[in-house]
Design a protein around this motif. Structure first.
Motif, PDB file in Angstrom:
ATOM      1  N   TYR A  48     -11.499  -4.676 -35.153  1.00  0.00           N
ATOM      2  CA  TYR A  48     -11.131  -5.358 -36.193  1.00  0.00           C
ATOM      3  C   TYR A  48     -12.315  -6.186 -36.832  1.00  0.00           C
ATOM      4  CZ  TYR A  48      -6.549  -4.296 -34.654  1.00  0.00           C
ATOM      5  OH  TYR A  48      -5.378  -3.664 -34.059  1.00  0.00           O
ATOM      6  N   LYS A  49     -12.338  -6.576 -37.984  1.00  0.00           N
ATOM      7  CA  LYS A  49     -13.394  -7.216 -38.801  1.00  0.00           C
ATOM      8  C   LYS A  49     -13.483  -8.664 -38.004  1.00  0.00           C
ATOM      9  CE  LYS A  49     -14.267  -5.158 -42.976  1.00  0.00           C
ATOM     10  NZ  LYS A  49     -15.153  -5.586 -44.300  1.00  0.00           N
ATOM     11  N   GLN A  50     -14.715  -9.014 -38.055  1.00  0.00           N
ATOM     12  CA  GLN A  50     -15.174 -10.410 -37.300  1.00  0.00           C
ATOM     13  C   GLN A  50     -15.811 -11.274 -38.512  1.00  0.00           C
ATOM     14  OE1 GLN A  50     -14.150 -11.076 -34.172  1.00  0.00           O
ATOM     15  NE2 GLN A  50     -13.281  -9.094 -34.333  1.00  0.00           N
ATOM     16  N   ARG A  51     -16.267 -10.559 -39.450  1.00  0.00           N
ATOM     17  CA  ARG A  51     -16.944 -11.325 -40.656  1.00  0.00           C
ATOM     18  C   ARG A  51     -16.614 -10.529 -41.907  1.00  0.00           C
ATOM     19  NH1 ARG A  51     -21.326 -10.247 -38.423  1.00  0.00           N
ATOM     20  NH2 ARG A  51     -21.255 -12.290 -36.957  1.00  0.00           N
ATOM     21  N   TYR A  61     -21.786 -15.456 -49.211  1.00  0.00           N
ATOM     22  CA  TYR A  61     -21.238 -16.041 -48.102  1.00  0.00           C
ATOM     23  C   TYR A  61     -20.793 -15.255 -46.983  1.00  0.00           C
ATOM     24  CZ  TYR A  61     -21.523 -20.406 -50.927  1.00  0.00           C
ATOM     25  OH  TYR A  61     -21.883 -21.373 -51.932  1.00  0.00           O
ATOM     26  N   LEU A  62     -21.274 -15.409 -45.728  1.00  0.00           N
ATOM     27  CA  LEU A  62     -21.056 -14.613 -44.782  1.00  0.00           C
ATOM     28  C   LEU A  62     -19.768 -15.540 -43.973  1.00  0.00           C
ATOM     29  CD1 LEU A  62     -23.984 -13.211 -42.957  1.00  0.00           C
ATOM     30  CD2 LEU A  62     -22.437 -12.061 -44.703  1.00  0.00           C
ATOM     31  N   LEU A  63     -18.533 -15.081 -43.922  1.00  0.00           N
ATOM     32  CA  LEU A  63     -17.471 -15.959 -43.467  1.00  0.00           C
ATOM     33  C   LEU A  63     -16.862 -15.497 -42.120  1.00  0.00           C
ATOM     34  CD1 LEU A  63     -15.262 -15.742 -46.625  1.00  0.00           C
ATOM     35  CD2 LEU A  63     -16.984 -17.605 -46.048  1.00  0.00           C
ATOM     36  N   ASP A  64     -16.953 -16.061 -41.150  1.00  0.00           N
ATOM     37  CA  ASP A  64     -16.456 -15.847 -39.873  1.00  0.00           C
ATOM     38  C   ASP A  64     -14.811 -15.703 -39.859  1.00  0.00           C
ATOM     39  OD1 ASP A  64     -16.177 -15.363 -37.062  1.00  0.00           O
ATOM     40  OD2 ASP A  64     -16.813 -17.498 -36.449  1.00  0.00           O
ATOM     41  N   VAL A  65     -14.265 -14.808 -39.421  1.00  0.00           N
ATOM     42  CA  VAL A  65     -12.765 -14.481 -39.822  1.00  0.00           C
ATOM     43  C   VAL A  65     -12.111 -15.573 -38.819  1.00  0.00           C
ATOM     44  CG1 VAL A  65     -11.088 -12.724 -39.268  1.00  0.00           C
ATOM     45  CG2 VAL A  65     -13.106 -11.973 -40.281  1.00  0.00           C
ATOM     46  N   ALA A  66     -12.480 -15.991 -37.602  1.00  0.00           N
ATOM     47  CA  ALA A  66     -11.883 -16.776 -36.513  1.00  0.00           C
ATOM     48  C   ALA A  66     -11.913 -18.330 -37.198  1.00  0.00           C
ATOM     49  CB  ALA A  66     -12.529 -17.048 -35.438  1.00  0.00           C
ATOM     50  N   GLU A  67     -12.622 -18.665 -38.338  1.00  0.00           N
ATOM     51  CA  GLU A  67     -12.664 -19.906 -38.975  1.00  0.00           C
ATOM     52  C   GLU A  67     -11.674 -19.721 -40.088  1.00  0.00           C
ATOM     53  OE1 GLU A  67     -16.584 -21.002 -39.548  1.00  0.00           O
ATOM     54  OE2 GLU A  67     -16.970 -20.949 -37.505  1.00  0.00           O
ATOM     55  N   LEU A  68     -10.833 -18.669 -40.670  1.00  0.00           N
ATOM     56  CA  LEU A  68     -10.420 -18.729 -41.773  1.00  0.00           C
ATOM     57  C   LEU A  68      -8.965 -18.800 -41.419  1.00  0.00           C
ATOM     58  CD1 LEU A  68     -11.864 -15.745 -43.337  1.00  0.00           C
ATOM     59  CD2 LEU A  68     -12.530 -17.841 -44.092  1.00  0.00           C
ATOM     60  N   HIS A  69      -8.494 -19.882 -42.287  1.00  0.00           N
ATOM     61  CA  HIS A  69      -7.151 -20.304 -41.799  1.00  0.00           C
ATOM     62  C   HIS A  69      -5.923 -19.205 -42.786  1.00  0.00           C
ATOM     63  CE1 HIS A  69      -7.350 -24.609 -40.188  1.00  0.00           C
ATOM     64  NE2 HIS A  69      -8.262 -23.853 -39.712  1.00  0.00           N
ATOM     65  N   SER A  85      -9.778 -26.126 -46.520  1.00  0.00           N
ATOM     66  CA  SER A  85      -9.089 -25.731 -47.932  1.00  0.00           C
ATOM     67  C   SER A  85     -10.109 -25.449 -48.753  1.00  0.00           C
ATOM     68  CB  SER A  85      -8.189 -26.737 -48.288  1.00  0.00           C
ATOM     69  OG  SER A  85      -6.994 -26.829 -47.313  1.00  0.00           O
ATOM     70  N   LYS A  86     -11.324 -24.844 -48.373  1.00  0.00           N
ATOM     71  CA  LYS A  86     -12.379 -24.453 -49.255  1.00  0.00           C
ATOM     72  C   LYS A  86     -12.075 -23.105 -49.559  1.00  0.00           C
ATOM     73  CE  LYS A  86     -17.273 -23.746 -50.221  1.00  0.00           C
ATOM     74  NZ  LYS A  86     -18.606 -24.049 -49.503  1.00  0.00           N
ATOM     75  N   SER A  87     -12.055 -22.600 -50.933  1.00  0.00           N
ATOM     76  CA  SER A  87     -11.618 -21.273 -51.233  1.00  0.00           C
ATOM     77  C   SER A  87     -12.872 -20.234 -51.184  1.00  0.00           C
ATOM     78  CB  SER A  87     -10.976 -21.297 -52.619  1.00  0.00           C
ATOM     79  OG  SER A  87     -10.759 -20.189 -52.954  1.00  0.00           O
ATOM     80  N   PHE A  88     -12.561 -19.147 -50.931  1.00  0.00           N
ATOM     81  CA  PHE A  88     -13.667 -18.104 -51.047  1.00  0.00           C
ATOM     82  C   PHE A  88     -13.108 -16.755 -51.814  1.00  0.00           C
ATOM     83  CE2 PHE A  88     -14.892 -20.680 -47.500  1.00  0.00           C
ATOM     84  CZ  PHE A  88     -16.182 -20.953 -47.667  1.00  0.00           C
ATOM     85  N   VAL A  89     -13.762 -16.336 -52.653  1.00  0.00           N
ATOM     86  CA  VAL A  89     -13.177 -14.964 -53.307  1.00  0.00           C
ATOM     87  C   VAL A  89     -13.530 -13.868 -52.581  1.00  0.00           C
ATOM     88  CG1 VAL A  89     -13.238 -13.771 -55.498  1.00  0.00           C
ATOM     89  CG2 VAL A  89     -13.259 -16.188 -55.487  1.00  0.00           C
ATOM     90  N   LEU A  90     -12.671 -12.838 -52.305  1.00  0.00           N
ATOM     91  CA  LEU A  90     -12.929 -11.811 -51.581  1.00  0.00           C
ATOM     92  C   LEU A  90     -12.702 -10.448 -52.431  1.00  0.00           C
ATOM     93  CD1 LEU A  90     -11.095 -12.541 -48.272  1.00  0.00           C
ATOM     94  CD2 LEU A  90     -13.536 -12.824 -48.721  1.00  0.00           C
ATOM     95  N   ASN A  91     -13.564  -9.240 -52.262  1.00  0.00           N
ATOM     96  CA  ASN A  91     -13.213  -8.077 -53.029  1.00  0.00           C
ATOM     97  C   ASN A  91     -11.984  -7.404 -52.291  1.00  0.00           C
ATOM     98  OD1 ASN A  91     -15.189  -8.613 -54.757  1.00  0.00           O
ATOM     99  ND2 ASN A  91     -16.683  -7.350 -53.344  1.00  0.00           N
ATOM    100  N   GLU A  92     -11.575  -7.593 -51.103  1.00  0.00           N
ATOM    101  CA  GLU A  92     -10.650  -6.837 -50.507  1.00  0.00           C
ATOM    102  C   GLU A  92      -8.950  -7.369 -50.599  1.00  0.00           C
ATOM    103  OE1 GLU A  92     -13.100  -8.567 -48.705  1.00  0.00           O
ATOM    104  OE2 GLU A  92     -13.935  -7.161 -47.623  1.00  0.00           O
ATOM    105  N   SER A  93      -8.296  -6.429 -50.948  1.00  0.00           N
ATOM    106  CA  SER A  93      -6.784  -6.756 -51.095  1.00  0.00           C
ATOM    107  C   SER A  93      -6.100  -7.231 -49.833  1.00  0.00           C
ATOM    108  CB  SER A  93      -6.019  -5.592 -51.736  1.00  0.00           C
ATOM    109  OG  SER A  93      -5.777  -4.591 -50.704  1.00  0.00           O
TER     110      SER A  93
END
Length: 159
Positions: A48-51, A61-69, A85-93
């Motif tokens: 599974y994706k970790q980042r 921005y490299l986002l660690d999946v474990a830190e995303l709520h 509650s900081k927002s990051f835009v992703l390309n994935e659905s």
């Protein structure tokens, strides 16, 4: 084999053919099983994706999946939220994220939201067999859809 055919040569050729056919089938089956991820030799868990990557004007921005709520769909765009509650835009659905993230850690609450198990503070009964999911993030509350509520109860160990 060339004519005239003798039985001994024919028998040897058929044995060789059978050996090659069996080894070919075994090789193809092993390769297929390895491709599908479930070979007899491999008992590895799916990767599974970790980042995740969020692309902005300021850079990547490299986002660690474990830190995303949680993840939320807003105006057709997927956003990832961290503990602050900081927002990051992703390309994935959300559907792509659901397939890429560990289902033991992330759960799809409804059509527009997915939550991490470690981010849940408490669950609250709501109307029409739905639940409000209160997160550890300040003031964030998400609501399950009616048809996902029973599965959420099983996921968190209530049923």
């Amino acid at each position: 084999m060339l004519k005239p055919v003798q039985y001994a040569q024919f028998a040897v050729a058929m044995q060789k053919f059978e050996r090659l056919r069996q080894s070919f089938q075994a090789g193809v089956l092993q390769q297929l099983a390895a491709t599908l991820g479930g070979g007899a030799d491999s008992v590895a868990a799916p990767a599974y994706k970790q980042r995740l990557v969020s692309k902005t004007r300021q850079g990547l921005y490299l986002l660690d999946v474990a830190e995303l709520h949680y993840f939320q769909l807003r105006n057709g765009v997927t956003h990832a939220f961290d503990a602050q509650s900081k927002s990051f835009v992703l390309n994935e659905s959300l559907s792509q994220l659901e397939a890429q993230l560990d289902p033991a850690q992330f759960f799809r609450l409804n059509r527009t939201e997915m939550v991490q198990l470690g981010a849940i503070e408490r669950l609250e009964l709501y109307f029409n067999d739905t639940l409000v999911v209160h997160l550890k993030s300040a003031g964030v509350a998400l609501t399950t859809s009616t048809h996902r509520t029973p599965e959420l109860r099983r996921w968190v160990g209530l049923k």
